[in-house]
Design an enzyme around this catalytic site. Structure first.
Site, PDB file in Angstrom:
ATOM      1  N   ASP A 179     -14.427  -8.542  -6.329  1.00 30.85           N
ATOM      2  CA  ASP A 179     -13.056  -8.859  -5.939  1.00 30.85           C
ATOM      3  C   ASP A 179     -12.894  -9.069  -4.433  1.00 30.85           C
ATOM      4  OD1 ASP A 179     -10.371  -9.320  -5.836  1.00 30.85           O
ATOM      5  OD2 ASP A 179      -9.749  -7.317  -6.517  1.00 30.85           O
ATOM      6  N   TYR A 209      -0.231  -2.407  -4.803  1.00 31.14           N
ATOM      7  CA  TYR A 209      -1.571  -2.044  -5.284  1.00 31.14           C
ATOM      8  C   TYR A 209      -1.665  -0.574  -5.676  1.00 31.14           C
ATOM      9  CZ  TYR A 209      -3.139  -6.445  -3.187  1.00 31.14           C
ATOM     10  OH  TYR A 209      -3.303  -7.763  -2.867  1.00 31.14           O
ATOM     11  N   ASP A 262      -6.371 -14.614 -12.575  1.00 33.51           N
ATOM     12  CA  ASP A 262      -6.845 -14.705 -11.194  1.00 33.51           C
ATOM     13  C   ASP A 262      -8.260 -15.276 -11.234  1.00 33.51           C
ATOM     14  OD1 ASP A 262      -8.234 -13.926  -8.736  1.00 33.51           O
ATOM     15  OD2 ASP A 262      -6.442 -12.751  -8.271  1.00 33.51           O
ATOM     16  N   GLU A 320      -2.412  -8.758 -14.805  1.00 35.55           N
ATOM     17  CA  GLU A 320      -3.360  -9.609 -14.080  1.00 35.55           C
ATOM     18  C   GLU A 320      -4.776  -9.360 -14.604  1.00 35.55           C
ATOM     19  OE1 GLU A 320      -2.899  -9.645  -9.836  1.00 35.55           O
ATOM     20  OE2 GLU A 320      -4.795 -10.713  -9.524  1.00 35.55           O
ATOM     21  N   ARG A 377       0.818  -1.216   0.000  1.00 30.34           N
ATOM     22  CA  ARG A 377       0.000   0.000   0.000  1.00 30.34           C
ATOM     23  C   ARG A 377       0.850   1.265   0.000  1.00 30.34           C
ATOM     24  NH1 ARG A 377      -4.868  -1.689  -0.615  1.00 30.34           N
ATOM     25  NH2 ARG A 377      -5.280  -3.749   0.233  1.00 30.34           N
ATOM     26  N   HIS A 436     -11.834 -12.199  -2.211  1.00 30.04           N
ATOM     27  CA  HIS A 436     -11.362 -13.589  -2.275  1.00 30.04           C
ATOM     28  C   HIS A 436     -11.958 -14.416  -1.144  1.00 30.04           C
ATOM     29  CE1 HIS A 436      -7.418 -12.138  -4.411  1.00 30.04           C
ATOM     30  NE2 HIS A 436      -8.504 -11.589  -4.921  1.00 30.04           N
ATOM     31  N   HIS A 484      -3.589 -17.125 -10.258  1.00 31.96           N
ATOM     32  CA  HIS A 484      -3.908 -16.822  -8.861  1.00 31.96           C
ATOM     33  C   HIS A 484      -5.136 -17.648  -8.520  1.00 31.96           C
ATOM     34  CE1 HIS A 484      -1.868 -12.590  -8.763  1.00 31.96           C
ATOM     35  NE2 HIS A 484      -1.006 -13.580  -8.631  1.00 31.96           N
ATOM     36  N   HIS A 493       4.784  -9.492  -6.982  1.00 30.60           N
ATOM     37  CA  HIS A 493       3.566  -8.705  -7.201  1.00 30.60           C
ATOM     38  C   HIS A 493       3.863  -7.234  -6.930  1.00 30.60           C
ATOM     39  CE1 HIS A 493      -0.552  -7.364  -7.162  1.00 30.60           C
ATOM     40  NE2 HIS A 493      -1.047  -8.585  -7.261  1.00 30.60           N
ATOM     41  N   GLU A 502      -4.129 -16.730  -2.994  1.00 23.75           N
ATOM     42  CA  GLU A 502      -4.224 -15.407  -2.350  1.00 23.75           C
ATOM     43  C   GLU A 502      -5.499 -15.386  -1.526  1.00 23.75           C
ATOM     44  OE1 GLU A 502      -4.438 -13.282  -6.105  1.00 23.75           O
ATOM     45  OE2 GLU A 502      -2.519 -12.346  -5.643  1.00 23.75           O
ATOM     46  N   HIS A 523      -1.403  -5.069 -11.503  1.00 21.61           N
ATOM     47  CA  HIS A 523      -2.775  -4.743 -11.883  1.00 21.61           C
ATOM     48  C   HIS A 523      -2.689  -3.653 -12.935  1.00 21.61           C
ATOM     49  CE1 HIS A 523      -4.371  -6.096  -7.657  1.00 21.61           C
ATOM     50  NE2 HIS A 523      -3.720  -7.042  -8.301  1.00 21.61           N
ATOM     51  N   HIS A 555     -10.990 -13.099  -9.827  1.00 21.08           N
ATOM     52  CA  HIS A 555     -11.236 -11.915 -10.652  1.00 21.08           C
ATOM     53  C   HIS A 555     -12.023 -12.251 -11.926  1.00 21.08           C
ATOM     54  CE1 HIS A 555      -7.504  -9.728  -8.779  1.00 21.08           C
ATOM     55  NE2 HIS A 555      -8.409 -10.072  -7.884  1.00 21.08           N
TER      56      HIS A 555
HETATM   57 ZN    ZN Z   1      -8.145  -9.795  -5.939  1.00 18.10          ZN
HETATM   58 FE    FE Z   2      -4.664 -11.861  -7.785  1.00 14.58          FE
HETATM   59 FE    FE Z   3      -3.175  -9.001  -7.694  1.00 14.85          FE
END
Ligand code: ZN
Ligand code: FE
Ligand code: FE
Length: 280
Positions: free
Chosen positions: A224, A70, A176, A142, A37, A226, A211, A67, A256, A107, A179
């Protein structure tokens, strides 16, 4: 080989992640390149990396997935945010040269009202400013749930990005499962058709990693959120089909799911028990 792993904390360095991977029976793993973040990256420790690379060989770990944070958004309407994205991705890719041959997943971004077309153009521009032929990392787009103004919720959008990138051979896609499900692709009841569509629109040769997540929401919810494997709307039977599907089974699968290490260990064991021998 079944490459199955999960997202691991990068707070204590590479060797520590690898030890955790070993402990929970993982054969690959994913990690953040820096605070997810924020923007701060750990200083690279050469001894840590050397020990990690040696052990990675011994354990025959699969390709790893780094990764991006975000907060990286190459199609923000704010120039400051786009510049952060360029700086961060450039720095991450430089750092990943210390562990060559792995993946860097990000992303695509959120266009925040500029429109998908403009968002895609900005993402292409960013990538063209960063990718170089001498890179030893494959950069993965992704597949996104399409929540808010996210770019990448449709296969066509990812295809357009790939088409616009000059060093396109440096790029691939990470699918993913939560997703795509949230984005309206029915991988529970129509996995073959979804993968055929992926192949037609993007090309399965571009698909480099999965993912593996269940979803807390129904098909097409664009949320989104999970869920643990088998505890969401996709369900365990579909997960079994996914990890055994001929088009997917050789790829690295990264969980994830909302879990601590012990929960990941259980999910990895469960998935290993559902894995079938390959018939070729
Ligand atoms: Zn996600
Ligand atoms: Fe993912
Ligand atoms: Fe991701």
């Amino acid at each position: 080989m079944f490459y199955i792993g999960c997202h691991l904390s990068c707070a204590k360095g590479f060797l520590a992640m690898e030890k955790n991977a070993e402990k929970i029976g993982a054969t690959t793993f994913q990690f953040f390149t820096r605070n997810p973040r924020g923007g701060n990256a750990r200083a690279l420790d050469e001894k840590d990396i050397a020990a990690f690379l040696k052990r990675k060989e011994e354990l025959s770990l699969g390709t790893l997935v780094a990764h991006a944070p975000y907060t990286l958004n190459g199609c923000s309407s704010e120039e400051r945010v786009r510049e952060f994205a360029v700086r961060t991705m450039t720095d991450d890719l430089e750092r990943l040269e210390h562990i060559p041959g792995n993946y860097y997943n990000f992303h695509p971004g959120s266009h925040v009202g500029q429109g998908t077309e403009e968002g895609i153009l900005q993402i292409i521009r960013m990538l063209n400013g960063i990718l170089k032929p001498e890179l030893h990392t494959t950069v993965l787009l992704e597949t996104m749930a399409g929540k808010g103004s996210e770019v990448g919720g449709r296969f066509e959008e990812l295809r357009t990005i790939l088409d616009g990138v000059e060093y396109s051979e440096k790029m691939g896609v990470c699918l993913d499962t939560c997703h795509v499900w949230d984005g309206g692709y029915d991988i529970r009841d129509h996995l073959d058709e979804v993968l055929e569509e992926f192949d037609r629109v993007i090309g399965l040769s571009r698909l480099k990693a999965v993912h593996l997540n269940d979803s807390q929401n129904p098909l097409g919810a664009r949320k989104d959120r999970h869920a643990r494997i088998g505890e969401g709307h996709i369900g365990l039977e579909a997960m079994e089909r996914i990890i055994n599907h001929p088009a997917l089974r050789e790829l690295p699968f990264c969980l994830e799911t909302p879990n601590e290490l012990d929960g990941y260990a259980r999910e990895i064991a469960l998935l290993k028990s559902l894995r079938k021998e390959s018939n070729n």
